[in-house]
Enzyme design. Structure first.
Site, PDB file in Angstrom:
ATOM      1  N   ARG A 267      44.689  34.741  37.561  1.00 43.73           N
ATOM      2  CA  ARG A 267      43.428  35.272  38.064  1.00 43.73           C
ATOM      3  C   ARG A 267      42.892  34.371  39.167  1.00 43.73           C
ATOM      4  NH1 ARG A 267      37.774  34.704  34.993  1.00 43.73           N
ATOM      5  NH2 ARG A 267      38.081  32.619  35.861  1.00 43.73           N
TER       6      ARG A 267
ATOM      7  N   GLN B 179      47.875  25.359  30.156  1.00 41.93           N
ATOM      8  CA  GLN B 179      46.976  24.346  30.687  1.00 41.93           C
ATOM      9  C   GLN B 179      47.395  23.037  30.023  1.00 41.93           C
ATOM     10  OE1 GLN B 179      45.367  22.894  32.880  1.00 41.93           O
ATOM     11  NE2 GLN B 179      43.817  24.498  33.073  1.00 41.93           N
TER      12      GLN B 179
ATOM     13  N   HIS C 282      52.719  30.559  43.119  1.00 38.06           N
ATOM     14  CA  HIS C 282      51.603  31.039  42.296  1.00 38.06           C
ATOM     15  C   HIS C 282      50.883  32.099  43.130  1.00 38.06           C
ATOM     16  CE1 HIS C 282      51.109  27.159  39.701  1.00 38.06           C
ATOM     17  NE2 HIS C 282      52.362  27.294  40.112  1.00 38.06           N
TER      18      HIS C 282
ATOM     19  N   ALA D 129      44.097  38.441  35.346  1.00 36.94           N
ATOM     20  CA  ALA D 129      45.529  38.244  35.573  1.00 36.94           C
ATOM     21  C   ALA D 129      46.365  39.413  35.038  1.00 36.94           C
ATOM     22  CB  ALA D 129      45.974  36.934  34.934  1.00 36.94           C
TER      23      ALA D 129
ATOM     24  N   HIS E 207      56.733  21.703  32.013  1.00 40.29           N
ATOM     25  CA  HIS E 207      56.286  21.968  33.385  1.00 40.29           C
ATOM     26  C   HIS E 207      55.307  20.862  33.763  1.00 40.29           C
ATOM     27  CE1 HIS E 207      55.068  24.517  36.829  1.00 40.29           C
ATOM     28  NE2 HIS E 207      53.837  24.112  36.577  1.00 40.29           N
TER      29      HIS E 207
ATOM     30  N   SER F 156      60.353  21.871  35.129  1.00 43.60           N
ATOM     31  CA  SER F 156      59.869  22.426  36.394  1.00 43.60           C
ATOM     32  C   SER F 156      58.709  21.566  36.872  1.00 43.60           C
ATOM     33  CB  SER F 156      59.451  23.886  36.229  1.00 43.60           C
ATOM     34  OG  SER F 156      58.526  24.023  35.168  1.00 43.60           O
TER      35      SER F 156
ATOM     36  N   THR G  95      50.917  26.008  44.056  1.00 47.66           N
ATOM     37  CA  THR G  95      49.666  26.703  43.744  1.00 47.66           C
ATOM     38  C   THR G  95      49.184  27.527  44.944  1.00 47.66           C
ATOM     39  OG1 THR G  95      48.322  24.831  44.424  1.00 47.66           O
ATOM     40  CG2 THR G  95      48.959  24.920  42.104  1.00 47.66           C
ATOM     41  N   TYR G  96      48.228  28.406  44.649  1.00 46.45           N
ATOM     42  CA  TYR G  96      47.685  29.346  45.652  1.00 46.45           C
ATOM     43  C   TYR G  96      46.172  29.380  45.468  1.00 46.45           C
ATOM     44  CZ  TYR G  96      47.088  33.961  47.914  1.00 46.45           C
ATOM     45  OH  TYR G  96      46.722  35.000  48.719  1.00 46.45           O
TER      46      TYR G  96
ATOM     47  N   PHE H  45      38.219  16.714  35.990  1.00 48.86           N
ATOM     48  CA  PHE H  45      39.022  17.932  36.012  1.00 48.86           C
ATOM     49  C   PHE H  45      39.094  18.561  34.616  1.00 48.86           C
ATOM     50  CE2 PHE H  45      43.193  20.173  36.648  1.00 48.86           C
ATOM     51  CZ  PHE H  45      42.630  21.165  37.434  1.00 48.86           C
TER      52      PHE H  45
ATOM     53  N   GLU I 249      55.237  21.255  39.547  1.00 46.30           N
ATOM     54  CA  GLU I 249      54.239  22.018  40.321  1.00 46.30           C
ATOM     55  C   GLU I 249      53.617  21.152  41.418  1.00 46.30           C
ATOM     56  OE1 GLU I 249      51.452  24.367  37.976  1.00 46.30           O
ATOM     57  OE2 GLU I 249      49.827  23.695  39.287  1.00 46.30           O
TER      58      GLU I 249
ATOM     59  N   ASP J  73      40.192  31.044  40.269  1.00 45.83           N
ATOM     60  CA  ASP J  73      38.759  30.801  40.110  1.00 45.83           C
ATOM     61  C   ASP J  73      38.076  31.066  41.431  1.00 45.83           C
ATOM     62  OD1 ASP J  73      38.590  29.957  37.385  1.00 45.83           O
ATOM     63  OD2 ASP J  73      39.737  28.194  38.004  1.00 45.83           O
TER      64      ASP J  73
HETATM   65  P1  FAD Z   1      42.978  35.515  32.904  1.00 45.16           P
HETATM   66  O1  FAD Z   1      44.176  35.597  32.054  1.00 45.16           O
HETATM   67  O2  FAD Z   1      42.585  36.739  33.664  1.00 45.16           O
HETATM   68  O3  FAD Z   1      41.773  35.026  31.986  1.00 45.16           O
HETATM   69  C1  FAD Z   1      40.575  34.524  32.577  1.00 45.16           C
HETATM   70  C2  FAD Z   1      39.424  34.610  31.593  1.00 45.16           C
HETATM   71  O4  FAD Z   1      39.049  35.978  31.441  1.00 45.16           O
HETATM   72  C3  FAD Z   1      39.718  34.099  30.172  1.00 45.16           C
HETATM   73  O5  FAD Z   1      38.542  33.531  29.673  1.00 45.16           O
HETATM   74  C4  FAD Z   1      40.083  35.372  29.420  1.00 45.16           C
HETATM   75  O6  FAD Z   1      39.819  35.241  28.025  1.00 45.16           O
HETATM   76  C5  FAD Z   1      39.170  36.384  30.080  1.00 45.16           C
HETATM   77  N1  FAD Z   1      39.703  37.732  30.117  1.00 45.16           N
HETATM   78  C6  FAD Z   1      40.973  38.121  30.355  1.00 45.16           C
HETATM   79  N2  FAD Z   1      41.071  39.449  30.322  1.00 45.16           N
HETATM   80  C7  FAD Z   1      39.816  39.928  30.083  1.00 45.16           C
HETATM   81  C8  FAD Z   1      39.249  41.234  29.945  1.00 45.16           C
HETATM   82  N3  FAD Z   1      40.005  42.335  30.039  1.00 45.16           N
HETATM   83  N4  FAD Z   1      37.914  41.344  29.692  1.00 45.16           N
HETATM   84  C9  FAD Z   1      37.137  40.238  29.575  1.00 45.16           C
HETATM   85  N5  FAD Z   1      37.618  38.987  29.699  1.00 45.16           N
HETATM   86  C10 FAD Z   1      38.942  38.834  29.963  1.00 45.16           C
HETATM   87  N6  FAD Z   1      44.235  28.701  39.804  1.00 45.16           N
HETATM   88  C11 FAD Z   1      44.353  28.987  41.115  1.00 45.16           C
HETATM   89  O7  FAD Z   1      43.371  29.387  41.755  1.00 45.16           O
HETATM   90  N7  FAD Z   1      45.551  28.869  41.763  1.00 45.16           N
HETATM   91  C12 FAD Z   1      46.679  28.466  41.129  1.00 45.16           C
HETATM   92  O8  FAD Z   1      47.740  28.376  41.748  1.00 45.16           O
HETATM   93  C13 FAD Z   1      46.590  28.162  39.737  1.00 45.16           C
HETATM   94  N8  FAD Z   1      47.676  27.784  39.021  1.00 45.16           N
HETATM   95  C14 FAD Z   1      47.584  27.613  37.649  1.00 45.16           C
HETATM   96  C15 FAD Z   1      48.741  27.335  36.913  1.00 45.16           C
HETATM   97  C16 FAD Z   1      48.671  27.184  35.520  1.00 45.16           C
HETATM   98  C17 FAD Z   1      49.940  26.908  34.775  1.00 45.16           C
HETATM   99  C18 FAD Z   1      47.415  27.270  34.860  1.00 45.16           C
HETATM  100  C19 FAD Z   1      47.322  27.074  33.378  1.00 45.16           C
HETATM  101  C20 FAD Z   1      46.268  27.538  35.585  1.00 45.16           C
HETATM  102  C21 FAD Z   1      46.327  27.722  36.978  1.00 45.16           C
HETATM  103  N9  FAD Z   1      45.205  28.035  37.735  1.00 45.16           N
HETATM  104  C22 FAD Z   1      45.316  28.298  39.100  1.00 45.16           C
HETATM  105  C23 FAD Z   1      43.884  28.101  37.112  1.00 45.16           C
HETATM  106  C24 FAD Z   1      43.550  29.528  36.647  1.00 45.16           C
HETATM  107  O9  FAD Z   1      43.546  30.406  37.729  1.00 45.16           O
HETATM  108  C25 FAD Z   1      42.170  29.466  36.002  1.00 45.16           C
HETATM  109  O10 FAD Z   1      42.250  28.806  34.762  1.00 45.16           O
HETATM  110  C26 FAD Z   1      41.448  30.788  35.874  1.00 45.16           C
HETATM  111  O11 FAD Z   1      40.107  30.505  35.463  1.00 45.16           O
HETATM  112  C27 FAD Z   1      42.037  31.741  34.844  1.00 45.16           C
HETATM  113  O12 FAD Z   1      43.206  32.267  35.270  1.00 45.16           O
HETATM  114  P2  FAD Z   1      44.111  33.173  34.278  1.00 45.16           P
HETATM  115  O13 FAD Z   1      45.236  33.658  35.091  1.00 45.16           O
HETATM  116  O14 FAD Z   1      44.380  32.438  33.040  1.00 45.16           O
HETATM  117  O15 FAD Z   1      43.057  34.362  33.991  1.00 45.16           O
END
Ligand code: FAD
Length: 277
Positions: free
Chosen positions: A98, A168, A68, A115, A258, A7, A40-41, A208, A9, A100
């Site tokens: 989630r 990642q 995304h 997330a 991916h 896939s 991405t979004y 990055f 991205e 950033d």
């Molecule tokens: P989560 O799974 O929510 O985790 C985020 C952090 O919070 C982690 O440190 C985790 O340990 C912690 N955490 C989780 N749950 C809890 C809880 N209940 N209490 C306390 N801490 C908690 N970013 C974008 O903005 N747009 C995109 O399109 C995008 N695409 C991506 C695609 C991939 C394949 C990857 C790997 C990353 C992508 N990102 C994108 C980056 C991602 O959004 C960031 O890395 C972000 O900081 C974390 O997202 P997550 O979904 O992993 O978050």
């Protein structure tokens, strides 16, 4: 030709010219018969229209699309509305994240925070319609309090209903296999798909990697650094290192690859060809 699915991205473009060029990149990568193209979004909805347009373009190419969705600071209603749009378009894959918070933007305490909350929302509202992919961090998320904490949160995200995960990027395959062992010992058996970053430039990659917590091994960093502005040598070493790692991942059971294309087909295409695609 290898039969393990691939896939690719992309990120949304800002101009018509960018959109046209991205169309050419997608066409070049279509030859590898990808399982899907993802886009991405921007957290906070900053690329909402651009992501939607890119997804429409992908569908018009006849390839499955995986938008995304980054939930931080968004309301459940906002996310649900966009998901309904995607469902009406016949989309079956979502990458649920989630995101950033962009610097200088405060979301306060409102809206979704993690997330796993988005994953729960999608399952609650849409059942099994969407195949939900989430992010995984073999070298751990940069904001995690500890490795154990991060694994716990990942497991929770899977228990909320994720079907697969994309990692990642990393340059050390051991971190990927260790991660799989760890989550399997916790009863999580969803496919974990390695996210692959081609190496085009050292300075951009270093910047990055610092932000996203991906490690460039010392030997690789110093070697890339020593090439200074010699981009041909940087790309040549990057191709060798990344292709070799992909071959190892595939031979040791990775279910798919991916690619983070950065909207460019060249390096990714060479890696795919060297892998026998
Ligand atoms: P989560 O799974 O929510 O985790 C985020 C952090 O919070 C982690 O440190 C985790 O340990 C912690 N955490 C989780 N749950 C809890 C809880 N209940 N209490 C306390 N801490 C908690 N970013 C974008 O903005 N747009 C995109 O399109 C995008 N695409 C991506 C695609 C991939 C394949 C990857 C790997 C990353 C992508 N990102 C994108 C980056 C991602 O959004 C960031 O890395 C972000 O900081 C974390 O997202 P997550 O979904 O992993 O978050």
């Amino acid at each position: 030709m290898s039969s393990i699915p691939l896939s690719f991205e992309f990120f949304p473009t800002r101009s018509e010219e960018g959109r046209r060029k991205l169309g050419i990149t997608r066409k070049q990568l279509s030859q590898y018969q990808p399982e899907y193209f993802s886009c991405t979004y921007g957290a906070g909805g900053t690329t909402r229209a651009g992501t939607l347009q890119a997804i429409i373009d992908i569908i018009n190419d006849g390839v499955a699309a995986a938008p995304h969705l980054a939930c931080i600071g968004a309301s459940s209603e906002e996310m649900t509305e966009l998901l309904h749009t995607y469902k009406q378009m016949g989309i079956r894959h979502i990458v649920a994240l989630r995101g950033d918070v962009p610097s200088g933007v405060g979301f306060g305490q409102q809206g979704l925070r993690y997330a796993y909350e988005l994953v729960s929302l999608i399952r609650q509202e849409f059942g099994d319609w969407f195949h939900i992919k989430v992010a995984a961090y073999p070298e751990f998320h940069p904001q995690a309090r500890s490795a154990g904490d991060d694994i716990n949160h990942f497991v929770r995200k899977c228990q909320a209903g994720a079907h697969s995960a994309i990692t990642q990027y990393f340059f050390n395959a051991d971190s990927y296999f260790w991660f799989i062992d760890e989550i399997q010992s916790r009863g999580v058996n969803i496919p974990i798909i390695p996210g692959i970053m081609p190496i085009a430039s050292f300075s951009k990659l270093a910047r990055f990697s610092e932000t996203c917590g991906a490690e460039i091994p010392r030997w690789l960093r110093l070697k890339l650094q020593s090439y200074a502005d010699d981009t041909a040598s940087i790309k040549a070493l990057g191709l060798d290192v990344v292709t070799e790692m992909c071959a190892q991942l595939l031979s040791q059971g990775a279910p798919s690859l991916h690619f983070y294309t950065l909207n460019q087909a060249g390096l990714v295409s060479t890696i795919c060809q060297r892998l026998g695609y």
